[in-house]
Design an enzyme around this catalytic site. Sequence first.
Site, PDB file in Angstrom:
ATOM      1  N   VAL A   9       0.815  -1.214   0.000  1.00 29.27           N
ATOM      2  CA  VAL A   9       0.000   0.000   0.000  1.00 29.27           C
ATOM      3  C   VAL A   9       0.849   1.265   0.000  1.00 29.27           C
ATOM      4  O   VAL A   9       0.358   2.345  -0.350  1.00 29.27           O
ATOM      5  CB  VAL A   9      -0.987   0.027   1.187  1.00 29.27           C
ATOM      6  CG1 VAL A   9      -1.984  -1.108   1.091  1.00 29.27           C
ATOM      7  CG2 VAL A   9      -0.258   0.031   2.524  1.00 29.27           C
ATOM      8  N   ASN A  47      -7.456  -1.189   5.503  1.00 32.31           N
ATOM      9  CA  ASN A  47      -7.215  -1.919   6.744  1.00 32.31           C
ATOM     10  C   ASN A  47      -5.732  -2.148   7.027  1.00 32.31           C
ATOM     11  O   ASN A  47      -5.358  -2.366   8.177  1.00 32.31           O
ATOM     12  CB  ASN A  47      -7.947  -3.270   6.684  1.00 32.31           C
ATOM     13  CG  ASN A  47      -7.570  -4.190   7.828  1.00 32.31           C
ATOM     14  OD1 ASN A  47      -8.020  -4.016   8.959  1.00 32.31           O
ATOM     15  ND2 ASN A  47      -6.711  -5.177   7.550  1.00 32.31           N
ATOM     16  N   SER A 107      -8.535   4.490  15.201  1.00 29.00           N
ATOM     17  CA  SER A 107      -8.302   3.779  16.456  1.00 29.00           C
ATOM     18  C   SER A 107      -8.550   4.706  17.631  1.00 29.00           C
ATOM     19  O   SER A 107      -8.374   5.929  17.531  1.00 29.00           O
ATOM     20  CB  SER A 107      -6.854   3.274  16.507  1.00 29.00           C
ATOM     21  OG  SER A 107      -6.514   2.796  17.797  1.00 29.00           O
ATOM     22  N   TYR A 115       1.419   5.841  15.910  1.00 27.51           N
ATOM     23  CA  TYR A 115       0.165   5.185  15.545  1.00 27.51           C
ATOM     24  C   TYR A 115      -1.026   6.111  15.788  1.00 27.51           C
ATOM     25  O   TYR A 115      -1.929   6.237  14.959  1.00 27.51           O
ATOM     26  CB  TYR A 115       0.034   3.910  16.379  1.00 27.51           C
ATOM     27  CG  TYR A 115      -1.140   3.032  16.060  1.00 27.51           C
ATOM     28  CD1 TYR A 115      -1.183   2.279  14.886  1.00 27.51           C
ATOM     29  CD2 TYR A 115      -2.204   2.916  16.952  1.00 27.51           C
ATOM     30  CE1 TYR A 115      -2.260   1.444  14.615  1.00 27.51           C
ATOM     31  CE2 TYR A 115      -3.280   2.081  16.689  1.00 27.51           C
ATOM     32  CZ  TYR A 115      -3.300   1.352  15.518  1.00 27.51           C
ATOM     33  OH  TYR A 115      -4.364   0.527  15.250  1.00 27.51           O
ATOM     34  N   GLY A 116      -1.030   6.802  16.943  1.00 29.06           N
ATOM     35  CA  GLY A 116      -2.119   7.715  17.248  1.00 29.06           C
ATOM     36  C   GLY A 116      -2.192   8.868  16.268  1.00 29.06           C
ATOM     37  O   GLY A 116      -3.278   9.265  15.832  1.00 29.06           O
ATOM     38  N   LYS A 131      -3.627   7.524  13.009  1.00 25.61           N
ATOM     39  CA  LYS A 131      -5.039   7.177  13.069  1.00 25.61           C
ATOM     40  C   LYS A 131      -5.933   8.412  13.150  1.00 25.61           C
ATOM     41  O   LYS A 131      -7.052   8.406  12.636  1.00 25.61           O
ATOM     42  CB  LYS A 131      -5.295   6.236  14.255  1.00 25.61           C
ATOM     43  CG  LYS A 131      -4.719   4.842  14.060  1.00 25.61           C
ATOM     44  CD  LYS A 131      -5.175   4.225  12.751  1.00 25.61           C
ATOM     45  CE  LYS A 131      -4.802   2.777  12.600  1.00 25.61           C
ATOM     46  NZ  LYS A 131      -5.216   2.214  11.287  1.00 25.61           N
ATOM     47  N   ALA A 153      -9.691  -5.267  18.517  1.00 24.19           N
ATOM     48  CA  ALA A 153      -9.640  -6.687  18.176  1.00 24.19           C
ATOM     49  C   ALA A 153      -8.250  -7.236  18.443  1.00 24.19           C
ATOM     50  O   ALA A 153      -7.254  -6.526  18.301  1.00 24.19           O
ATOM     51  CB  ALA A 153     -10.004  -6.909  16.707  1.00 24.19           C
ATOM     52  N   ALA A 154      -8.193  -8.476  18.839  1.00 26.04           N
ATOM     53  CA  ALA A 154      -6.915  -9.144  19.050  1.00 26.04           C
ATOM     54  C   ALA A 154      -6.423  -9.689  17.716  1.00 26.04           C
ATOM     55  O   ALA A 154      -7.011 -10.596  17.147  1.00 26.04           O
ATOM     56  CB  ALA A 154      -7.083 -10.276  20.057  1.00 26.04           C
TER      57      ALA A 154
END
Length: 307
Positions: free
Chosen positions: A78, A104, A156, A169-170, A173, A201-202
């Site tokens: 991607v 995703n 997230s 990551y934050g 997102k 989700a795990a």
Amino acid sequence: MTISSMQHDNNSQNNKPLNARVAIVTGAGGGLGRTHALELARHGARVVVNELNADAAAKVAGEIQAAGGEALAIAGDVTDFAQMQAMAAQVVAAWGRIDILVNNAGILRDRSFAKMTMEDFRLVMDVHVMGAVHCTKAVWAQMQEQQYGRIVMTTSSSGLYGNFGQSNYGAAKMALVGLMQTLALEGAKRNIRVNCLAPTAATQMTENLLPAAALALLTPERVSPGLLALVQDEAPTRMILLAGAGSFESAHVTMTEGIHLGDLASSAEQLCERLAEVQDRSEGEVVPAQGFEQFMLEVKKAGAALG
């Protein structure tokens, strides 16, 4: 198979909410992406399984086909716009359209900000943000032309509310929320609806972050049903849907009524003293339809102060 049973099977397929829709799911070789792909196929969509690893993509596509669905496995990165353009072209050549895109694909590189390298910060931004931009740009013209599109960004709670050790990551997102907000406005005239899904989700990304008891509840399969609500014909647009352990919530970016300070000479001091009033959510808090509403509110309050 009898004629009546064949007709029953055909009617069942035709009654599925995503019948004949073409969906692309990135990062679909395992975890949440895999269950997304299976869920879309279960509701009638023809699914493109995108993954870096060709074997993983082929395995999930095989699962869909074994269950009676249609699927294409397309390996691709991607972060490479040319590869995403090639994927979109391949899908249109095979199935004539692209109706649904689920952004995703993602990675984690967790560390406290003090210890994080710039390489790890940039890589997470590239995969999550630019990966979604590349995929969306690759399908956007097709969706405009066919006057139909459903796009889901994966955000997230780490971006919406923060999480220790996830500054990269934050940031990525929350950037996707901003991307969603503007693309939903720009796509509205062409029936392109854009939403965010914030899953709990795990997956392979989170298996080392949560206790076993929580992991047992936070299965990807309990998130993916929420995807249908965001990609169906009657889907909303600009929704941030939170999903985990079979529960669903909605998040909003809001604006309080705030205050107006007319005296420029003392406004800084007054603001420091009255920050609690600015933060007060008990009256007048709204969810703006667009960024311009901030300007409108502020000018209105200034005008009222002038009398």
